[in-house]
Design a protein around this motif. Sequence first.
Motif, mmCIF file in Angstrom:
data_model
loop_
_atom_site.group_PDB
_atom_site.id
_atom_site.type_symbol
_atom_site.label_atom_id
_atom_site.label_comp_id
_atom_site.label_asym_id
_atom_site.label_seq_id
_atom_site.Cartn_x
_atom_site.Cartn_y
_atom_site.Cartn_z
ATOM 1 N N ILE A 189 13.212 10.227 5.708
ATOM 2 C CA ILE A 189 12.477 8.969 5.549
ATOM 3 C C ILE A 189 13.442 7.808 5.793
ATOM 4 N N VAL A 190 13.051 6.930 6.696
ATOM 5 C CA VAL A 190 13.859 5.745 6.996
ATOM 6 C C VAL A 190 13.032 4.509 6.659
ATOM 7 N N ALA A 191 13.469 3.787 5.646
ATOM 8 C CA ALA A 191 12.782 2.558 5.237
ATOM 9 C C ALA A 191 13.379 1.392 6.017
ATOM 10 N N ASN A 192 12.554 0.781 6.871
ATOM 11 C CA ASN A 192 13.019 -0.299 7.754
ATOM 12 C C ASN A 192 12.715 -1.670 7.141
ATOM 13 N N LYS A 193 13.374 -2.675 7.653
ATOM 14 C CA LYS A 193 13.172 -4.078 7.295
ATOM 15 C C LYS A 193 13.593 -4.388 5.851
ATOM 16 N N ILE A 194 14.633 -3.687 5.369
ATOM 17 C CA ILE A 194 15.075 -3.920 3.986
ATOM 18 C C ILE A 194 15.737 -5.283 3.824
ATOM 19 N N ASP A 195 16.112 -5.916 4.943
ATOM 20 C CA ASP A 195 16.721 -7.244 4.867
ATOM 21 C C ASP A 195 15.733 -8.286 4.345
ATOM 22 N N GLN A 196 14.435 -7.924 4.335
ATOM 23 C CA GLN A 196 13.408 -8.870 3.868
ATOM 24 C C GLN A 196 12.970 -8.567 2.434
ATOM 25 N N LEU A 197 13.673 -7.678 1.735
ATOM 26 C CA LEU A 197 13.356 -7.345 0.350
ATOM 27 C C LEU A 197 14.426 -7.910 -0.584
ATOM 28 N N ASN A 198 13.984 -8.271 -1.807
ATOM 29 C CA ASN A 198 14.970 -8.658 -2.816
ATOM 30 C C ASN A 198 15.440 -7.414 -3.566
ATOM 31 N N SER B 123 0.839 -1.208 0.000
ATOM 32 C CA SER B 123 0.000 0.000 0.000
ATOM 33 C C SER B 123 0.870 1.254 0.000
ATOM 34 N N SER B 124 1.629 1.435 -1.066
ATOM 35 C CA SER B 124 2.560 2.564 -1.131
ATOM 36 C C SER B 124 1.841 3.900 -1.126
ATOM 37 N N SER B 125 0.647 3.962 -1.763
ATOM 38 C CA SER B 125 -0.084 5.230 -1.843
ATOM 39 C C SER B 125 -0.455 5.758 -0.465
ATOM 40 N N GLU B 126 -0.806 4.861 0.462
ATOM 41 C CA GLU B 126 -1.175 5.284 1.826
ATOM 42 C C GLU B 126 0.022 5.898 2.537
ATOM 43 N N PHE B 127 1.183 5.306 2.357
ATOM 44 C CA PHE B 127 2.398 5.849 2.978
ATOM 45 C C PHE B 127 2.731 7.223 2.407
ATOM 46 N N VAL B 128 2.615 7.344 1.090
ATOM 47 C CA VAL B 128 2.923 8.621 0.442
ATOM 48 C C VAL B 128 1.996 9.713 0.951
ATOM 49 N N VAL B 129 0.718 9.408 1.089
ATOM 50 C CA VAL B 129 -0.261 10.383 1.602
ATOM 51 C C VAL B 129 0.100 10.787 3.026
ATOM 52 N N GLU C 3 10.100 4.972 -5.884
ATOM 53 C CA GLU C 3 8.858 5.596 -5.422
ATOM 54 C C GLU C 3 9.131 6.659 -4.357
ATOM 55 N N LEU C 4 10.090 6.404 -3.476
ATOM 56 C CA LEU C 4 10.395 7.372 -2.419
ATOM 57 C C LEU C 4 11.105 8.606 -2.980
#
Length: 466
Positions: free
Chosen positions: A338-347, A316-322, A357-358
Amino acid sequence: MIPHETIVALATPSGAGAIAVIRLSGADAITIAAEVFESVSGKDISKQKTHTIHLGHIVDGTKVYDQVLLSIFKGPNSYTGENVVEISCHGSVFIQQQIIQLLLRKGAKMAQAGEFTLRAFLNAKLDLSQAEAVADLISSDNEASHQIAMQQMRGGFSNEIAKLREELLNFASLIELELDFAEEDVEFADRTAFYELLTRIEFVLKRLIDSFAVGNVIKNGIPVAIVGEPNVGKSTLLNALLNEERAIVSDIAGTTRDTIEDELVIDGIGFRFIDTAGIRETKDVVESIGIQKTFEKIEQAQLVIYLMDSLKFQVSSSEFVVEIEKIKNKYPLKEILIVANKIDQLNENELQKLHQELETLNLKQIYLSAKQKIGIDELKNQLLSLVNTGALRNNETIVTNTRHYDSLLKALEEIQKVRFGLDNNISSDFMAIDIRQALFHFGEITGQVSNDELLGNIFANFCIGK
């Protein structure tokens, strides 16, 4: 008026310790100490040289209180400019109280808060800005605030102000002289040189005024609010930054019901991190109060870290952006990271999409894993980059005192009035009034202009033994 009574107080923190220091200051300090001190070598301490230390006992008749070291500093070569005696005794609270009470019975009076430093000021050992720096030095809790306090206590700030005041005073004297010869219509003050001086004073005043923004946060710590939706890892991030478990971490959304604050020193700069309740719609009364406090803390913070769950952002990227835009628009003057957390779980592809997007938000970004402590050092470096420490590294004068800041603003206003007078050929008598006011505000900073109420307010914030 300089007080003449001899004062006494505990110079070390109250409570038990290995050693305690009791300080006497005043004309009779050595005489009073001599009445209660017996040197092991039989010396009469009233006849000893200044800056000497003597081993002996504190006694009251036949009663021995303690074995002590007694230091003698004869005025004017002492901290206060008066005779000073410091008694280093054992740190028992009982011993401290007994010795102080004995000295009071012998004629000393109990010192008021900051009275030793007040006497140093009254005896011209320190100017007022240096005296205030003593209190800042005592309360400094990081390298940067300590460095600023030391620079001011050594007279860096007051020397700069005193030099400007002296130059302005010289021109003021010439302007005043012109008033005495008004009928002859003569000019003693070189208007070109005077204009150059005003330009230089205005430049220095503006630099000092601008430094307050940095100095104030360095002195008090830079407030950083960590905000975001519930359960995105705000408490985990705070614990990772502090390297200890201070905030409650759980998988239950809304666990943090109140703000949690702690301080971290990064490269000598203090940061006050505020872990806030998650922002979301809720019917829970207690959690709603926590969310309201979150917005209050954002208002107080200099920097806002918006922490987001990278996994949820994929859905739900749109909700975060809003949500981010809402904070950005609500606090347009706040620095937002902006701090994007839990990047260890992304490919790799998901991470690249997140970054793209950010980027559209035009805000600084950091990618990390608070749980795995990936990217924490990068975040610390980013926090440091947001602080203007150039002046600190270059050992420039930095203003940290609100009273000084206020006086500088008022002095600048008067200098600008004088410049306006020169530009518009206003009569010297009107310019003289503005110059006197500027000199007055300069004098307020260093204590060349002061009153009992001002001194009382300043020194009331000191500890008793200083």
